[in-house]
Write an enzyme that holds these catalytic residues in place. Sequence first.
Site, PDB file in Angstrom:
ATOM      1  N   GLY A 287       0.851  -1.186   0.000  1.00 50.05           N
ATOM      2  CA  GLY A 287       0.000   0.000   0.000  1.00 50.05           C
ATOM      3  C   GLY A 287       0.887   1.236   0.000  1.00 50.05           C
ATOM      4  O   GLY A 287       2.044   1.185  -0.437  1.00 50.05           O
ATOM      5  N   LEU A 288       0.366   2.331   0.513  1.00 51.38           N
ATOM      6  CA  LEU A 288       1.140   3.573   0.498  1.00 51.38           C
ATOM      7  C   LEU A 288       2.509   3.402   1.125  1.00 51.38           C
ATOM      8  O   LEU A 288       3.519   3.781   0.543  1.00 51.38           O
ATOM      9  CB  LEU A 288       0.393   4.657   1.273  1.00 51.38           C
ATOM     10  CG  LEU A 288      -0.673   5.439   0.534  1.00 51.38           C
ATOM     11  CD1 LEU A 288      -1.206   6.518   1.462  1.00 51.38           C
ATOM     12  CD2 LEU A 288      -0.127   6.057  -0.726  1.00 51.38           C
ATOM     13  N   ALA A 289       2.537   2.842   2.332  1.00 51.09           N
ATOM     14  CA  ALA A 289       3.810   2.730   3.042  1.00 51.09           C
ATOM     15  C   ALA A 289       4.720   1.722   2.344  1.00 51.09           C
ATOM     16  O   ALA A 289       5.894   2.019   2.077  1.00 51.09           O
ATOM     17  CB  ALA A 289       3.571   2.331   4.499  1.00 51.09           C
ATOM     18  N   GLY A 290       4.201   0.553   2.036  1.00 52.50           N
ATOM     19  CA  GLY A 290       5.030  -0.503   1.463  1.00 52.50           C
ATOM     20  C   GLY A 290       5.521  -0.189   0.063  1.00 52.50           C
ATOM     21  O   GLY A 290       6.691  -0.438  -0.263  1.00 52.50           O
TER      22      GLY A 290
ATOM     23  N   HIS B 160     -14.883   6.282  12.771  1.00 51.09           N
ATOM     24  CA  HIS B 160     -15.071   7.425  11.874  1.00 51.09           C
ATOM     25  C   HIS B 160     -16.513   7.905  11.959  1.00 51.09           C
ATOM     26  O   HIS B 160     -17.441   7.115  11.860  1.00 51.09           O
ATOM     27  CB  HIS B 160     -14.740   6.997  10.443  1.00 51.09           C
ATOM     28  CG  HIS B 160     -14.551   8.157   9.530  1.00 51.09           C
ATOM     29  ND1 HIS B 160     -15.598   8.917   9.093  1.00 51.09           N
ATOM     30  CD2 HIS B 160     -13.450   8.687   8.974  1.00 51.09           C
ATOM     31  CE1 HIS B 160     -15.127   9.870   8.308  1.00 51.09           C
ATOM     32  NE2 HIS B 160     -13.824   9.751   8.210  1.00 51.09           N
TER      33      HIS B 160
ATOM     34  N   ARG C  39     -12.503  13.445  15.134  1.00 55.36           N
ATOM     35  CA  ARG C  39     -13.361  12.304  14.839  1.00 55.36           C
ATOM     36  C   ARG C  39     -13.975  11.656  16.074  1.00 55.36           C
ATOM     37  O   ARG C  39     -15.149  11.323  16.085  1.00 55.36           O
ATOM     38  CB  ARG C  39     -12.529  11.263  14.109  1.00 55.36           C
ATOM     39  CG  ARG C  39     -12.148  11.750  12.760  1.00 55.36           C
ATOM     40  CD  ARG C  39     -11.252  10.805  12.047  1.00 55.36           C
ATOM     41  NE  ARG C  39     -11.153  11.259  10.673  1.00 55.36           N
ATOM     42  CZ  ARG C  39     -10.432  10.675   9.734  1.00 55.36           C
ATOM     43  NH1 ARG C  39      -9.746   9.599  10.026  1.00 55.36           N
ATOM     44  NH2 ARG C  39     -10.426  11.142   8.522  1.00 55.36           N
TER      45      ARG C  39
ATOM     46  N   HIS D 230     -12.742   2.493  11.511  1.00 52.35           N
ATOM     47  CA  HIS D 230     -12.149   3.042  10.309  1.00 52.35           C
ATOM     48  C   HIS D 230     -10.632   2.926  10.275  1.00 52.35           C
ATOM     49  O   HIS D 230     -10.038   2.656   9.249  1.00 52.35           O
ATOM     50  CB  HIS D 230     -12.561   4.512  10.220  1.00 52.35           C
ATOM     51  CG  HIS D 230     -11.878   5.272   9.155  1.00 52.35           C
ATOM     52  ND1 HIS D 230     -11.958   4.899   7.844  1.00 52.35           N
ATOM     53  CD2 HIS D 230     -11.097   6.372   9.180  1.00 52.35           C
ATOM     54  CE1 HIS D 230     -11.269   5.755   7.102  1.00 52.35           C
ATOM     55  NE2 HIS D 230     -10.709   6.640   7.894  1.00 52.35           N
TER      56      HIS D 230
ATOM     57  N   ARG E  81      -6.346   9.680  15.683  1.00 57.36           N
ATOM     58  CA  ARG E  81      -5.692  10.256  14.521  1.00 57.36           C
ATOM     59  C   ARG E  81      -6.544  11.380  13.940  1.00 57.36           C
ATOM     60  O   ARG E  81      -7.753  11.261  13.843  1.00 57.36           O
ATOM     61  CB  ARG E  81      -5.477   9.185  13.451  1.00 57.36           C
ATOM     62  CG  ARG E  81      -4.846   9.714  12.185  1.00 57.36           C
ATOM     63  CD  ARG E  81      -4.559   8.613  11.193  1.00 57.36           C
ATOM     64  NE  ARG E  81      -5.752   7.962  10.689  1.00 57.36           N
ATOM     65  CZ  ARG E  81      -6.557   8.506   9.770  1.00 57.36           C
ATOM     66  NH1 ARG E  81      -6.326   9.693   9.270  1.00 57.36           N
ATOM     67  NH2 ARG E  81      -7.622   7.844   9.358  1.00 57.36           N
TER      68      ARG E  81
ATOM     69  N   LEU F 211      -2.603   9.166   5.367  1.00 58.67           N
ATOM     70  CA  LEU F 211      -1.847   9.154   4.117  1.00 58.67           C
ATOM     71  C   LEU F 211      -0.489   9.784   4.359  1.00 58.67           C
ATOM     72  O   LEU F 211       0.544   9.311   3.882  1.00 58.67           O
ATOM     73  CB  LEU F 211      -2.614   9.917   3.035  1.00 58.67           C
ATOM     74  CG  LEU F 211      -4.005   9.361   2.685  1.00 58.67           C
ATOM     75  CD1 LEU F 211      -4.683  10.228   1.629  1.00 58.67           C
ATOM     76  CD2 LEU F 211      -3.903   7.936   2.184  1.00 58.67           C
TER      77      LEU F 211
END
Lengths: 251, 637
Positions: free
Chosen positions: B42-45, B266, B330, B401, B435, B441
């Site tokens: 994903g984004l990190a990997g 969320h 949130r 979420h 968070r 992201l």
Amino acid sequence: MKVEMRVWRQDGPDAQGKFESYPVEVVEAMSFLEALDVINEQLVEQGQEPIVFEHDCREGICGSCGAMVNGRAHGPGDRSTLCQVHMRQFKDGDVIYVEPWRAGAFPVLKDLMVDRSSFDRIIQAGGYISVRTGSAPDGNAIPIGKAVSDEAMSAAECIGCGACVAACPNASASLFTSAKISHLSLLPQGDPERSRVLEMVKVMDDEGFGSCTNHGECSSVCPKGIDLRYIGRMNRELLRQLVHPSKGQLA
Amino acid sequence: MILDSQEPTGPIETRWERHRQSIRVVNPANKRKYTVIVVGTGLAGASASATFAQLGYNVKAFSFHDSPRRAHSIAAQGGINAAKNYQNDGDSVWRLFYDTVKGGDYRARESNVYRLAQVSVDIIDQCVAQGVPFAREYGGYLANRSFGGALVSRTFYARGQTGQQLLLGAYQALSEQIGKGKVTMYSRREMLDVALIDGHAKGIIVRNLLTGAIERYAADAVVLATGGYGNVFYLSTNAKASNVTATYRAYRRGAGFANPCFTQIHPTCIPVKGDYQSKLTLMSESLRNDGRVWVPKNKDETRDPSSIPEADRDYYLERIYPTFGNLVPRDVASRAAKKMCDAGFGVGSSGYGVYLDFKDAINRLGEKNIADKYGNLFEMYERITGDSPYKKPMMIYPASHYTMGGLWVDYNLMTTIPGLFAIGEANFSDHGANRLGASALMQGLADGYFVIPYTIGHYLASQTGGFSDTSHASFGDTEADVKAKIEKMLSINGKRTATSFHREVGKIIWDKCGMARDKAGLEEALGRIPAIREEFWSNLCVPGTGSSLNQELERAGRVSDFIDFSEMMVRDALTRDESCGAHFREEHQTPDGEARRDDENYSHGAVWEFTGDGNAPKRNIEPLKFEYVPLTQRSYA
């Protein structure tokens, strides 16, 4: 309400497949994939192998799901992935045929699951901008007009589901490939590597996808409404590169 | 378990810079001698894999999807924060740092959060250079929006598909390296265990999901970028395949698991419709910029929402929190919705929904403007519910979420197992107990592009490099464990599906360890989970074999880990006898119903240590120091 799902079952890439019938009780607010879940739960409880299908986000963005439903890619929805189709789009007593994507470049792996790794190889051939991490200038260093940026975004919305290929009588991947080429070539950052079109189109052809003959079926089933004009843009890019190789800046 | 955070001391502004000066570096010519395994793309990997490869390391990347582009990062809608101050509204690295520490209710490590805020600006530059089509203004410059919990406009976005565009940027960078042969991509492989040699992570055991083959891979270090565990609730906004298996099995091998009870609910999701429900759909909270949240003042209201006059509406967020209004964080927004519904003011068939109304925004800005900002979200909502938000207020309710907890990591993002790293949502490091919107992201890409590419060198430089011996006994033993578990699941031949167990345990966790928790409820949950586990292992039904594609077997393995994990999560919620951020213990609240922290006793990360099957895990702590952001009662009034 009750519907009958006739689902394509195929053990493996080389096995012979056939339709199996699954009558199932559903409610209107159920998503199509939830109806398949219901069938699968019942199959497992009876010790039978459930229908293999791909899905993940179930909100129309990951591009995992997809099947031909009554001959239409992603079923009856307008600009929908299969996971966004709901049973209220069918009526009591309907017989629903569910088949995998059919294309030589997307071999069936099992039941409704196909191998779409050919899409990845098209991107690997040039669907990127080469920029080493850390070497980027400030984000606002290059102003990009809103109209251009919006047009690039519209092309970039492709989710790589493969419905375009499944719907095309030629099993062409032109819409998919052209969306990425358009996204990158529209932006100034993508300009230096505009020769990417040569490599990407070559891989697209080598993977066994057919050619585009302007049927427009691809765009009509595309969940993101990727427009046919991007195919025109890809062809222009290709011609430009054939005439003036690697002269992106002059185009 | 030793928890040495490795964080630098001295002025916080220069900690990251000084740290980079002081850690070991692998000589450029030697980088090609090292191989790194990255699990999850994903984004990190994907960003880490691409960057490792650019630096010269060999990378083996693993994904259980058919393609890295399917990772759940793709579903993030709203945006990504960065302290660019392009809006000239007073934003700064300091303010983003401050907001994140405060938003996390003082349960994150200051040094990590400051670094996150610092590199946030580089992320935007990097993504723009990759061709990510962020929204722009007519002058051609980048546009911003504000997001929950912030008083400045620092969120960059790409229509309602920011996560998609950022993931595709990282995916494309990764694809470039795959094409060039620097990254070997192993798709449709699920990591089932980590192999340790002399206590160091030196490889993984995976199942090839197409053939069923159990495969061994060796490397000099292993990076887990396997996301969060929000599906522990069964119903969540996470993708169906998202799971805790990789991180939980790493925990079983000795990696400390930190703050599992910090899970984010969320506030703006589409309410549950029925028992067949397979997942919940999130509506980006950016909608709260223009939408106003309300419920009818009258509990017995039956009128259509559009015909309820202003005088009969309770815009409760604006009433209770006049400064932040609809933009409270949130956890605050979620609990307020629950409170209104529990008190009987909820709307919709279940009574568990509140309105999110765009009428005023449409009148003020015009329908076209609203459609430009939220068009695709409105379309998505209408597709699912059959109602148009242009005409009728949306109905929303909170859902699971994101998970702030995760594998404990030090400042270098290394877990308590040497050589095993965790990045993105899989670690616990930056968000504390809650968070802020548009920060996931940011953190995934910060870890992947700008943190681990440096810090992994510090570890690798201490290793000789070139480790490739998968015939080592440790691989054999680990593989045997993996195979035994699979065989056991296949041999039960019971009556119940894995999903039925998942639903059962998920409901308990949602009811007892969800938006609000108390001692009695948590103890009850703790009492009920063992029975579910017992039945799972005696009445599970998995048709088919292990030596072929078997999605039911994949599911069963993930559910078994969720059951075990849920017990640790409840234990964590029970032992954290305070409220903080998203962890709301009913026993600890201020007179106006806000979370009341107990800094005296709980200003720490709780890190769980595996002590063997059937034994209670051990709770360790990492004390937190707040040198820069004074501890105050969080208030958004």
